[in-house]
Write a protein that holds these residues in place. Structure first.
Motif, PDB file in Angstrom:
ATOM      1  N   VAL A 132      20.978  53.073  48.759  1.00  0.00           N
ATOM      2  CA  VAL A 132      22.151  53.114  47.871  1.00  0.00           C
ATOM      3  C   VAL A 132      23.191  52.081  48.319  1.00  0.00           C
ATOM      4  O   VAL A 132      23.750  51.339  47.499  1.00  0.00           O
ATOM      5  CB  VAL A 132      22.769  54.534  47.852  1.00  0.00           C
ATOM      6  N   LEU A 133      23.424  52.012  49.624  1.00  0.00           N
ATOM      7  CA  LEU A 133      24.438  51.082  50.136  1.00  0.00           C
ATOM      8  C   LEU A 133      24.042  49.631  49.868  1.00  0.00           C
ATOM      9  O   LEU A 133      24.869  48.813  49.437  1.00  0.00           O
ATOM     10  CB  LEU A 133      24.638  51.308  51.645  1.00  0.00           C
TER      11      LEU A 133
ATOM     12  N   ALA B  45      24.336  48.827  46.122  1.00  0.00           N
ATOM     13  CA  ALA B  45      25.727  48.680  45.692  1.00  0.00           C
ATOM     14  C   ALA B  45      26.253  47.287  46.061  1.00  0.00           C
ATOM     15  O   ALA B  45      26.907  46.621  45.258  1.00  0.00           O
ATOM     16  CB  ALA B  45      26.592  49.764  46.338  1.00  0.00           C
ATOM     17  N   THR B  46      25.932  46.848  47.273  1.00  0.00           N
ATOM     18  CA  THR B  46      26.412  45.546  47.722  1.00  0.00           C
ATOM     19  C   THR B  46      25.831  44.423  46.872  1.00  0.00           C
ATOM     20  O   THR B  46      26.548  43.512  46.447  1.00  0.00           O
ATOM     21  CB  THR B  46      26.017  45.326  49.200  1.00  0.00           C
TER      22      THR B  46
ATOM     23  N   GLY C  87      27.491  44.286  43.577  1.00  0.00           N
ATOM     24  CA  GLY C  87      28.829  43.694  43.687  1.00  0.00           C
ATOM     25  C   GLY C  87      28.788  42.181  43.692  1.00  0.00           C
ATOM     26  O   GLY C  87      29.537  41.518  42.959  1.00  0.00           O
ATOM     27  N   VAL C  88      27.903  41.620  44.510  1.00  0.00           N
ATOM     28  CA  VAL C  88      27.808  40.164  44.597  1.00  0.00           C
ATOM     29  C   VAL C  88      27.351  39.579  43.263  1.00  0.00           C
ATOM     30  O   VAL C  88      27.855  38.550  42.806  1.00  0.00           O
ATOM     31  CB  VAL C  88      26.849  39.754  45.741  1.00  0.00           C
TER      32      VAL C  88
ATOM     33  N   ILE D 231      27.853  40.866  40.282  1.00  0.00           N
ATOM     34  CA  ILE D 231      28.966  40.930  39.318  1.00  0.00           C
ATOM     35  C   ILE D 231      29.953  39.797  39.587  1.00  0.00           C
ATOM     36  O   ILE D 231      30.402  39.113  38.667  1.00  0.00           O
ATOM     37  CB  ILE D 231      29.673  42.304  39.397  1.00  0.00           C
ATOM     38  N   TYR D 232      30.261  39.571  40.876  1.00  0.00           N
ATOM     39  CA  TYR D 232      31.195  38.489  41.226  1.00  0.00           C
ATOM     40  C   TYR D 232      30.668  37.139  40.727  1.00  0.00           C
ATOM     41  O   TYR D 232      31.402  36.357  40.123  1.00  0.00           O
ATOM     42  CB  TYR D 232      31.404  38.457  42.737  1.00  0.00           C
TER      43      TYR D 232
ATOM     44  N   GLN E 203      31.038  36.730  37.119  1.00  0.00           N
ATOM     45  CA  GLN E 203      32.426  36.554  36.676  1.00  0.00           C
ATOM     46  C   GLN E 203      32.928  35.134  36.907  1.00  0.00           C
ATOM     47  O   GLN E 203      33.931  34.724  36.337  1.00  0.00           O
ATOM     48  CB  GLN E 203      33.351  37.520  37.430  1.00  0.00           C
TER      49      GLN E 203
ATOM     50  N   ASP F 217      40.460  29.714  43.002  1.00  0.00           N
ATOM     51  CA  ASP F 217      39.361  29.843  43.960  1.00  0.00           C
ATOM     52  C   ASP F 217      39.233  28.588  44.826  1.00  0.00           C
ATOM     53  O   ASP F 217      39.022  28.667  46.031  1.00  0.00           O
ATOM     54  CB  ASP F 217      38.057  30.127  43.203  1.00  0.00           C
TER      55      ASP F 217
ATOM     56  N   ALA G 240      33.007  40.327  47.727  1.00  0.00           N
ATOM     57  CA  ALA G 240      32.550  40.960  46.492  1.00  0.00           C
ATOM     58  C   ALA G 240      31.673  42.176  46.790  1.00  0.00           C
ATOM     59  O   ALA G 240      31.676  43.145  46.040  1.00  0.00           O
ATOM     60  CB  ALA G 240      31.779  39.959  45.633  1.00  0.00           C
TER      61      ALA G 240
ATOM     62  N   PHE H 112      32.098  47.499  46.547  1.00  0.00           N
ATOM     63  CA  PHE H 112      31.014  48.347  46.042  1.00  0.00           C
ATOM     64  C   PHE H 112      30.379  49.140  47.180  1.00  0.00           C
ATOM     65  O   PHE H 112      30.035  50.307  47.031  1.00  0.00           O
ATOM     66  CB  PHE H 112      29.964  47.489  45.329  1.00  0.00           C
TER      67      PHE H 112
END
Lengths: 241, 175
Positions: A43-44, A47-48, A51-52, A54-55, A58, A206, B72, B76
């Motif tokens: 799970v961890l 999730a990571t 996240g990356v 999604i970043y 974006q 950025d 990022a 999460f």
């Protein structure tokens, strides 16, 4: 304490069986703990990775570039100028307003007489200081003003009417009104409304962060950063240039 | 079954009955506190990942290729870790990972303080350089993380509290 010698047969057998059962139970407990722990690790990691991803999704891919600018900002002034100023400002930042109040007129003069060429980097690092991401919206609107040839005037007007930190900032309609007041026309209004340069703002913010510029105002003269962004320091640096 | 006289069960190395009742609930409480803090920390950053990445850069510790992954990924990661702790799945792993994370945070903040950087830790969003006139909050930030580290250590030491998915997996009911 099990399976002591000297016990009768059935007793020993019972003890051995009990020991075996305990062992099995312990193994079963370990197995279940491993499963629970394994699920947690998966799970961890998942999730990571999400996240990356999604970043990365974006991140602006293609960035619209305003007139007179590039992906890092908007440049004003003649190309032969002896001093090149880099101004990293956030339209929401009170000290940027102070700097503009102090040095704005002098910078305008230097631009006009060819002493300095100035690149404004309107970064948006204070989006949390308004409830409407004013930093980003103001920066994107400044690029619209650059398209209309009114970047400097718009910037001066924005700092003159800087909203308080923690407020809702100036609405897009308000930004349009300010733009009109400095002579930007209908194209400007549409540009602000469409948020045409929001990704430009994200990109240049950025890029500035990658350069290690994390606070505003940051002022560089020919690549050298001023310790304190004051008019006196700036004037001294420009005269030396 | 009263515990009178000679029949008292051997309980060497086990907490005394009163403690045995309290510790599992304390562990559950610790799990919930730790989980809630991690969820809150992650949630405050997750809405502005670009800002989170900038906060990581502001520490000036990581190379450029690593900053986006940490900036990022961390929000999460924190939310997932918090949820795992709250529902009680893989609690020992979660507590150990949480403790390790807190140690890293403490080291990062201490490093920033030692090098004289003036940054907000960005623990709950809003990272990056402080504006002029703003005070650094390093001591408070370190104290908070140290306190949480103690809680994480307690949970890692005795992960089997009350009301957890782990208990259910082990066939002991969820209570």
């Amino acid at each position: 304490m099990t399976a002591k010698t000297g016990k009768s047969g059935p007793q020993r057998a019972r003890a051995v069986a009990a020991a075996k059962l305990a062992q099995q139970k312990a193994a079963e407990r370990r197995r279940k703990s491993l499963i629970a722990g394994g699920i947690a690790v998966v799970v961890l990691i998942a999730a990571t990775v999400i996240g990356v991803a999604i970043y990365n999704s974006q991140k602006p891919v293609q960035v619209a570039i305003p007139r007179g600018g590039d992906s890092t900002g908007v440049t004003l002034g003649k190309s032969g100028a002896k001093a090149h100023l880099d101004l990293y400002v956030d339209y929401q930042c009170p000290h940027c307003k102070e700097f503009e109040d102090q040095a704005g007129a002098q910078i305008t003069k230097w631009i006009a007489d060819g002493t300095a060429r100035v690149t404004y980097h309107p970064i948006a690092i204070l989006d949390n200081a308004s409830t409407t991401q004013y930093s980003t919206r103001a920066s994107a609107a400044s690029a619209c003003a650059a398209d209309a040839g009114k970047f400097a005037e718009f910037t001066t007007a924005l700092f003159a009417q800087q909203p308080a930190e923690g407020s809702a900032g100036i609405s897009d309609a308000g930004l349009t009104t300010i733009g009109k007041s400095v002579g930007a026309g209908d194209t400007f209004a549409q540009c602000v409304k469409a948020g045409k340069y929001r990704s430009w703002t994200t990109k240049l913010t950025d890029l500035a962060s990658q350069k290690g510029i994390t606070s505003t105002p940051t002022v560089l003269v020919n690549g050298k950063q001023l310790d304190q962004p004051t008019l006196a320091n700036l004037t001294a640096a420009v005269q030396k240039a | 079954m009263t515990t009178t006289g000679t029949a008292a069960a051997p309980r060497a190395g086990r907490p005394r009955p009163a403690l045995a009742q309290v510790v599992p609930w304390l562990v559950t409480l610790g799990r919930l506190v730790l989980g809630a803090v991690f969820v809150a920390a992650g949630a405050s950053k997750v809405t502005d990942l670009a800002n989170s990445v900038r906060s990581v850069r502001a520490y000036r510790l990581l190379p450029e290729w690593a900053a986006p992954a940490v900036g990022a990924g961390l929000p999460f990661f924190e939310i997932a870790l918090g949820v795992l702790l709250i529902v009680g799945l893989g609690v020992r792993v979660g507590a150990v990972v949480g403790a390790a994370l807190l140690v890293i945070f403490i080291a990062g903040i201490a490093a920033a303080a030692a090098r004289g950087l003036r940054i907000d830790c960005g623990c709950f969003g809003n990272g990056g350089d402080l504006r002029a006139g703003q005070q650094t909050q390093y001591l408070g930030e370190l104290a908070r993380d140290a306190g949480l580290l103690v809680v994480a250590a307690l949970v890692a030491w005795r992960p089997r509290g009350r009301v957890s998915i782990d208990n259910w997996i082990h066939g002991e009911g969820t209570a």
